[in-house]
Write an enzyme that holds these catalytic residues in place. Structure first.
Site, PDB file in Angstrom:
ATOM      1  N   ARG A  45      14.689   2.046 115.561  1.00  0.00           N
ATOM      2  CA  ARG A  45      13.841   0.892 116.153  1.00  0.00           C
ATOM      3  C   ARG A  45      14.424   0.633 117.445  1.00  0.00           C
ATOM      4  NH1 ARG A  45      13.521  -3.130 111.180  1.00  0.00           N
ATOM      5  NH2 ARG A  45      12.973  -1.208 110.191  1.00  0.00           N
ATOM      6  N   ASP A  69       9.655   2.661 119.402  1.00  0.00           N
ATOM      7  CA  ASP A  69       9.052   1.568 118.793  1.00  0.00           C
ATOM      8  C   ASP A  69       7.636   2.099 118.072  1.00  0.00           C
ATOM      9  OD1 ASP A  69       7.618  -0.658 118.129  1.00  0.00           O
ATOM     10  OD2 ASP A  69       7.170  -1.625 120.407  1.00  0.00           O
ATOM     11  N   LYS A  71       5.610   1.046 116.378  1.00  0.00           N
ATOM     12  CA  LYS A  71       4.347   0.230 116.424  1.00  0.00           C
ATOM     13  C   LYS A  71       3.520   0.700 117.586  1.00  0.00           C
ATOM     14  CE  LYS A  71       6.365  -3.629 114.193  1.00  0.00           C
ATOM     15  NZ  LYS A  71       6.850  -5.341 114.373  1.00  0.00           N
ATOM     16  N   ARG A  94      10.256   2.535 102.173  1.00  0.00           N
ATOM     17  CA  ARG A  94       9.463   2.447 100.717  1.00  0.00           C
ATOM     18  C   ARG A  94       8.205   3.227 100.985  1.00  0.00           C
ATOM     19  NH1 ARG A  94       9.565  -4.006  98.801  1.00  0.00           N
ATOM     20  NH2 ARG A  94      11.494  -4.828 100.073  1.00  0.00           N
ATOM     21  N   ARG A 100       1.423   4.488 106.657  1.00  0.00           N
ATOM     22  CA  ARG A 100       0.943   3.439 107.394  1.00  0.00           C
ATOM     23  C   ARG A 100       1.158   3.500 108.882  1.00  0.00           C
ATOM     24  NH1 ARG A 100       2.258   0.310 102.839  1.00  0.00           N
ATOM     25  NH2 ARG A 100       4.073  -0.747 103.817  1.00  0.00           N
ATOM     26  N   HIS A 135      18.977  -2.081  95.258  1.00  0.00           N
ATOM     27  CA  HIS A 135      20.033  -1.659  95.901  1.00  0.00           C
ATOM     28  C   HIS A 135      20.780  -0.682  94.954  1.00  0.00           C
ATOM     29  CE1 HIS A 135      20.046  -3.047 100.078  1.00  0.00           C
ATOM     30  NE2 HIS A 135      19.803  -4.345  99.716  1.00  0.00           N
ATOM     31  N   ASP A 136      21.824  -0.057  95.255  1.00  0.00           N
ATOM     32  CA  ASP A 136      22.529   0.737  94.488  1.00  0.00           C
ATOM     33  C   ASP A 136      22.881   0.355  93.130  1.00  0.00           C
ATOM     34  OD1 ASP A 136      24.971   3.112  94.971  1.00  0.00           O
ATOM     35  OD2 ASP A 136      25.403   1.808  93.415  1.00  0.00           O
ATOM     36  N   ASN A 138      21.555  -1.565  91.174  1.00  0.00           N
ATOM     37  CA  ASN A 138      20.155  -1.908  90.491  1.00  0.00           C
ATOM     38  C   ASN A 138      19.892  -0.501  90.043  1.00  0.00           C
ATOM     39  OD1 ASN A 138      19.278  -4.025  93.079  1.00  0.00           O
ATOM     40  ND2 ASN A 138      20.146  -4.668  91.246  1.00  0.00           N
ATOM     41  N   TYR A 139      19.768   0.603  91.115  1.00  0.00           N
ATOM     42  CA  TYR A 139      19.304   1.822  90.503  1.00  0.00           C
ATOM     43  C   TYR A 139      20.094   2.468  89.363  1.00  0.00           C
ATOM     44  CZ  TYR A 139      17.416   1.180  95.266  1.00  0.00           C
ATOM     45  OH  TYR A 139      16.784   0.496  96.264  1.00  0.00           O
ATOM     46  N   ASP A 165      23.744   5.474  95.767  1.00  0.00           N
ATOM     47  CA  ASP A 165      23.672   5.871  97.274  1.00  0.00           C
ATOM     48  C   ASP A 165      24.038   7.144  97.636  1.00  0.00           C
ATOM     49  OD1 ASP A 165      22.299   3.363  97.647  1.00  0.00           O
ATOM     50  OD2 ASP A 165      23.625   2.486  99.141  1.00  0.00           O
TER      51      ASP A 165
END
Length: 385
Positions: A45, A69, A71, A94, A100, A135-136, A138-139, A165
């Protein structure tokens, strides 16, 4: 046409990869692919990614940076045009985001049915938590892996983001991409690779699952053979406050360890489990009698399975690491060399990390066959840093 500016060499030379820039495991996976010779074009981006970027960011080495960009419909069309000539696309958004935007699997495979579409997420593309942030830590927490990490009984210790990760994430994404590439050579058809850190971490911990199934494994820290429960597989402090790693598991290696450490007469029988803490105390006391450098000299090159624990700034100068060339200096940066190594198609480092997102927009897009680059820049769809 292949993007040749600063591209490295290796067994993946000729493989073309479109990277939709993210953070963490996605960039690491694309670094590995570029290290092995793939022609990777990194789509960022404008302004770059949070927590990444700059000429020191080694995860972005080996490929040019193009700022689009997404968008802007013209930018989306540009990605699809790149896909037409690519073997692989890698994204780490995600679930549902690329759909989308207009560059999801269906849109890309419609342009190129042989494309391997690699998706890198923490939770995976499906499941109750698929769309949740994480994040790492949590996984790896919900896979049963974090629970057993560390030698502190009171709470687990997390090893930065190496296990999730990069161990269960980017490594498994690369495995999946390479496997799908091989299959596409046979079938002529691409497919989606759903690489989830939770899946890869669980696979990485297969030996832990085997230990649990054996019925002898204790689900607690510092209580088993490889987690510090055994005094001959542990970490010990030296006289100067540094540390040595001891991995003398096998009997013959343990015998060498006991002799070199000089505790033959003082050490209780290693198989007398009731005296394990007594043995640990004997080992700990002896290690505190010399500095790390002195013990390193004692154990250097032996079968005792003892090595000093070094910070990275010192590790790069260890004789074995230097002897193998595990780290190299290129473009003013000391960095890990490409791994693994190949006898015929040697891998080498390509472009240094881009100093800014979009540093190579003009030349990289042109090299990939995009003819209207100036028009894209004028419209704002593309940005040249």
């Amino acid at each position: 046409m292949s993007y040749a500016l600063g591209q490295g060499t290796g067994p993946l030379a000729g493989i073309k990869v479109v990277e939709i820039a993210g953070i963490g495991p996605g960039p690491h996976a694309c670094m590995l692919l570029a290290d092995l010779g793939a022609d990777v074009i990194r789509i960022e981006r404008p302004g770059g990614q949070m927590l990444t970027g700059g000429s020191h960011d080694l995860l972005n080495r080996g490929r040019p940076s193009v700022a689009l960009d997404l968008k802007n419909p013209e930018a989306v069309e540009t990605v699809l045009r790149l896909v037409e000539d690519a073997d692989v696309l890698v994204e780490g958004m995600r679930p549902g985001v690329t759909e989308r935007i207009g560059i999801g699997p269906d849109a890309c495979l419609a342009r190129n049915p042989r494309l391997v579409y690699g998706r890198m997420t923490g939770w995976g593309q499906t499941g109750p938590w698929a769309s949740a942030a994480g994040h790492d830590m949590n996984y790896i927490a919900i896979t049963g892996t974090l629970f057993g990490l560390g030698q502190v009984k009171e709470k687990p210790q997390f090893p930065t983001n190496l296990v999730g990760d990069f161990g269960g994430g980017s490594t498994y994404l690369v495995i999946g991409v390479l496997a799908a590439l091989l299959e596409a050579r046979v079938s002529g058809r691409g497919q989606v690779v759903d690489a989830a850190i939770v899946d890869g971490t669980a696979s990485l911990n297969a030996m832990g699952a085997a230990f649990l199934a054996s019925g002898t494994f204790k689900e607690e820290r510092a209580a088993n053979l490889l987690d510090g429960g055994a005094p001959y597989y542990d970490i010990y402090e030296t006289a100067d406050g540094k540390h040595m790693s001891v991995g003398a598991l096998e009997p013959q290696f343990y015998e060498a360890f006991v002799d070199l450490l000089g505790i033959r007469d003082a050490a209780p029988d290693r198989y007398d489990f009731d005296r394990a803490e007594e043995l640990r105390a004997v080992i700990a006391q002896r290690f505190k009698e010399k500095t790390q450098a002195e013990w390193s000299a004692v154990f250097d090159g032996t079968d005792a399975c003892v090595a000093p624990i070094l910070p990275m700034s010192e590790a790069v100068h260890h004789p074995h690491i230097e002897g193998r060339g595990t780290f190299v200096e290129k473009d003013g940066l000391v960095q890990p060399a490409p791994a693994p190594r190949f006898s015929r198609t040697e891998a080498t480092l390509g472009l240094p990390p881009a100093p800014a997102a979009g540093a190579h927009t003009r030349e990289a897009l042109a090299a990939w066959g995009i003819e209207d680059v100036e028009k894209l820049i004028e419209s704002g769809a593309a940005v040249q840093a």
